[in-house]
Design an enzyme around this catalytic site. Structure first.
Site, short mmCIF file in Angstrom:
data_model
loop_
_atom_site.label_atom_id
_atom_site.label_comp_id
_atom_site.label_asym_id
_atom_site.label_seq_id
_atom_site.Cartn_x
_atom_site.Cartn_y
_atom_site.Cartn_z
N SER A 64 -14.49 1.16 -105.03
CA SER A 64 -14.15 1.98 -103.85
C SER A 64 -12.74 2.53 -104.02
O SER A 64 -12.47 3.70 -103.73
CB SER A 64 -14.19 1.15 -102.57
N ALA A 158 -18.91 4.10 -101.66
CA ALA A 158 -17.61 3.44 -101.56
C ALA A 158 -17.43 2.97 -100.11
O ALA A 158 -18.05 3.51 -99.20
CB ALA A 158 -16.50 4.41 -101.92
N LYS A 159 -16.61 1.95 -99.93
CA LYS A 159 -16.40 1.41 -98.59
C LYS A 159 -14.98 1.76 -98.16
O LYS A 159 -14.04 0.98 -98.40
CB LYS A 159 -16.60 -0.11 -98.67
N ALA A 160 -14.83 2.96 -97.60
CA ALA A 160 -13.50 3.42 -97.21
C ALA A 160 -13.37 3.37 -95.69
O ALA A 160 -14.34 3.59 -94.96
CB ALA A 160 -13.28 4.84 -97.71
N TYR A 164 -15.95 5.05 -91.54
CA TYR A 164 -16.62 4.25 -90.53
C TYR A 164 -16.58 4.86 -89.13
O TYR A 164 -17.26 4.39 -88.22
CB TYR A 164 -16.13 2.79 -90.56
#
Ligand SMILES: Cc1ncc(COP(=O)(O)O)c(C=O)c1O
Length: 315
Positions: A64, A158-160, A164
């Protein structure tokens, strides 16, 4: 959820008291969501607390960061050690783990080049995300009017932090209409995922789930469930899932670190089959929780034991 029991936080290489772990209001990430994070769980086992799939979560954390042009200023061994040390220091047996790497304070130009890279790790006890009752009886979901963003808008794998906002819009809207969780469609109208969970269907004894072509985060729980289902002899099909497929399913469930394996009993007031947890979902849940509790030898490798006395010595 409560942070009451957390006494210690890891920040930039040092464990500090919870109350000192503050950040300045001019931090870049606070304004623009410029950070990446992970969500993991540590479970109590007979051999002490163990982090579930720590290596895979760290892989995704670094990936990420790379996608967003950030260089995490710590080696993965340092982060594994930091996570284990922090869990022990807080005295937790079961907890959620949140590493977060973000741009701190220096400038508020959109390009964060001048901003320092900060890294924090938080741990806290977090009960079943969609409720204990949800784990057993299933949750009620609604199709969100908000679409899941497409990977050409932002990388979905990716976990950005900032991405969210899309999930927050969806879950707030769903809860405001009395549902437990939102289900987001992709831009082609297929089902993407929940606000923080992947989706599985069961139909005629086979499992179905989608992949990154449908704008999802490739969940680590999803991967575990695919393996568990195959080991149980079920065929797992990976491809697009339409809303009709979902409404017509024999069973449906969410997977995620927070939500674990949570049955879906209703979609917009339409019951999935009999409107309760199905037998295959229950079986998969049972194997999953045996794996997280260290009771299933087949999945022992998925655990990193926190204390140094234990079998798999990583920390
Ligand atoms: C949008 C989204 N999809 C799916 C998942 C499930 O991923 P994992 O199983 O790795 O927790 C998460 C949770 O991290 C999520 O935020």
């Amino acid at each position: 959820m409560t942070f009451d029991q957390t006494k210690w936080v890891w920040r930039n290489g040092t464990i500090i008291p919870w109350e000192d772990a503050t950040t300045h209001v001019s931090s870049h990430a606070l304004h623009y969501g410029s950070g990446v994070f992970e969500g993991m769980r540590c479970y109590e086992t007979l051999d002490g607390p163990a982090v579930f799939r720590l290596e895979e979560h760290l892989d995704r954390f670094y990936q990420s960061a790379t996608v967003h042009g950030m260089v995490i200023p710590y080696q993965r061994e340092e982060l594994s050690e930091a996570i284990c040390e922090l869990i022990e220091r807080n005295g937790f047996k079961n907890c959620y783990i949140r590493p977060l790497c973000y741009y701190g304070s220096s400038s508020l130009g959109l390009h964060p080049a001048k901003c320092p890279i900060e890294l924090v790790i938080l741990v806290w006890p977090w009960a079943a995300y969609l409720g204990e009752e949800g784990l057993e009886s299933g949750v009620r979901v609604t199709v969100s009017p908000w679409m899941k963003f497409h990977s050409e808008m932002m990388p979905t794998t990716a976990k950005a932090c900032g991405q969210y906002i899309n999930s927050i819009l969806a879950v707030r809207e769903a809860v405001s209409r009395g549902f437990d969780e939102a289900l987001l469609l992709d831009i082609d109208g297929n089902v993407a995922e929940g606000s923080g969970e992947n989706l599985f269907l069961v139909k005629r004894g086979e499992l179905f789930t989608n992949d990154e072509r449908h704008s999802i985060l490739l969940g680590i729980t999803r991967d575990a469930v695919i393996q568990i289902a195959r080991d149980q002899g079920y065929r797992v099909n990976i491809g697009p899932i339409s809303l009709d497929d979902l409404l017509d399913a024999d069973e449906a469930f969410f997977t995620g670190t927070a939500a674990e394996v949570t049955p879906i009993r209703e979609v917009d007031e339409v019951r999935i089959n009999e409107g309760k947890r199905g037998p295959i979902t229950e079986l998969i849940q049972n194997v999953f929780f045996s794996a997280t509790a260290g009771r299933d030898e087949r999945y022992r490798d998925w655990l990193t034991f926190v204390t140094s006395q234990t079998v798999k010595l990583v920390c």
